[in-house]
Design a protein around this motif. Structure first.
Motif, mmCIF file in Angstrom:
data_model
loop_
_atom_site.group_PDB
_atom_site.id
_atom_site.type_symbol
_atom_site.label_atom_id
_atom_site.label_comp_id
_atom_site.label_asym_id
_atom_site.label_seq_id
_atom_site.Cartn_x
_atom_site.Cartn_y
_atom_site.Cartn_z
ATOM 1 N N ILE A 151 -8.784 9.453 5.937
ATOM 2 C CA ILE A 151 -9.170 8.203 5.633
ATOM 3 C C ILE A 151 -10.775 8.013 5.990
ATOM 4 O O ILE A 151 -11.557 7.382 5.473
ATOM 5 N N CYS A 181 0.909 -1.283 0.046
ATOM 6 C CA CYS A 181 0.092 -0.067 0.134
ATOM 7 C C CYS A 181 0.833 1.323 0.107
ATOM 8 O O CYS A 181 1.732 1.392 0.728
ATOM 9 N N ILE A 198 -8.833 0.902 -1.227
ATOM 10 C CA ILE A 198 -8.430 0.924 0.138
ATOM 11 C C ILE A 198 -8.148 -0.799 0.511
ATOM 12 O O ILE A 198 -9.014 -1.521 -0.304
ATOM 13 N N VAL A 236 -4.300 2.354 1.590
ATOM 14 C CA VAL A 236 -4.494 3.054 0.752
ATOM 15 C C VAL A 236 -3.634 2.839 -0.516
ATOM 16 O O VAL A 236 -2.665 2.923 -0.568
#
Length: 109
Positions: free
Chosen positions: A47, A36, A98, A67
């Motif tokens: 977020i 990520c 995500i 993310v």
């Protein structure tokens, strides 16, 4: 002068011993290995906004949120190295936008 060097050496050794280490990738038995670009707490404002846009209830998220993630299929094979944050995630049903329930892992072990 030697006293200062000893104190600095002792401080660095203490810091190295106190630094937490991530578990090895082989301990990822609850989800999938992901690479990520960013891993943050679900309660962070950016977020929380992203989760809201995707319809995810923040209270149901455990662990961290990854993310812009991509799967890591085979460790050590060319083309599958992770130059960002390698994590083990329990839910990656958002096509890489995500990943939920992420824990940092160490690919070097």
């Amino acid at each position: 002068m030697q006293f200062k060097l000893s104190v600095v050496t002792l401080a660095l050794a203490t810091l190295a011993a106190a630094t937490p280490t991530s578990p090895p990738a082989s301990s990822c038995d609850t989800g999938s290995l992901q690479c990520c670009n960013s891993v943050q707490d679900a309660n962070s404002p950016s977020i929380a906004t992203l989760l809201g846009l995707l319809g995810v209830v923040i209270g149901s998220v455990t662990g961290q949120v990854g993310v812009t993630c991509s799967p890591i299929s085979v460790i050590g094979v060319g083309g599958n190295s992770c130059t960002a944050q390698p994590v083990c995630c329990t839910d990656n049903s958002f096509n890489g936008v995500i990943a939920l329930g992420c824990s940092p892992i160490n690919l070097g072990l």
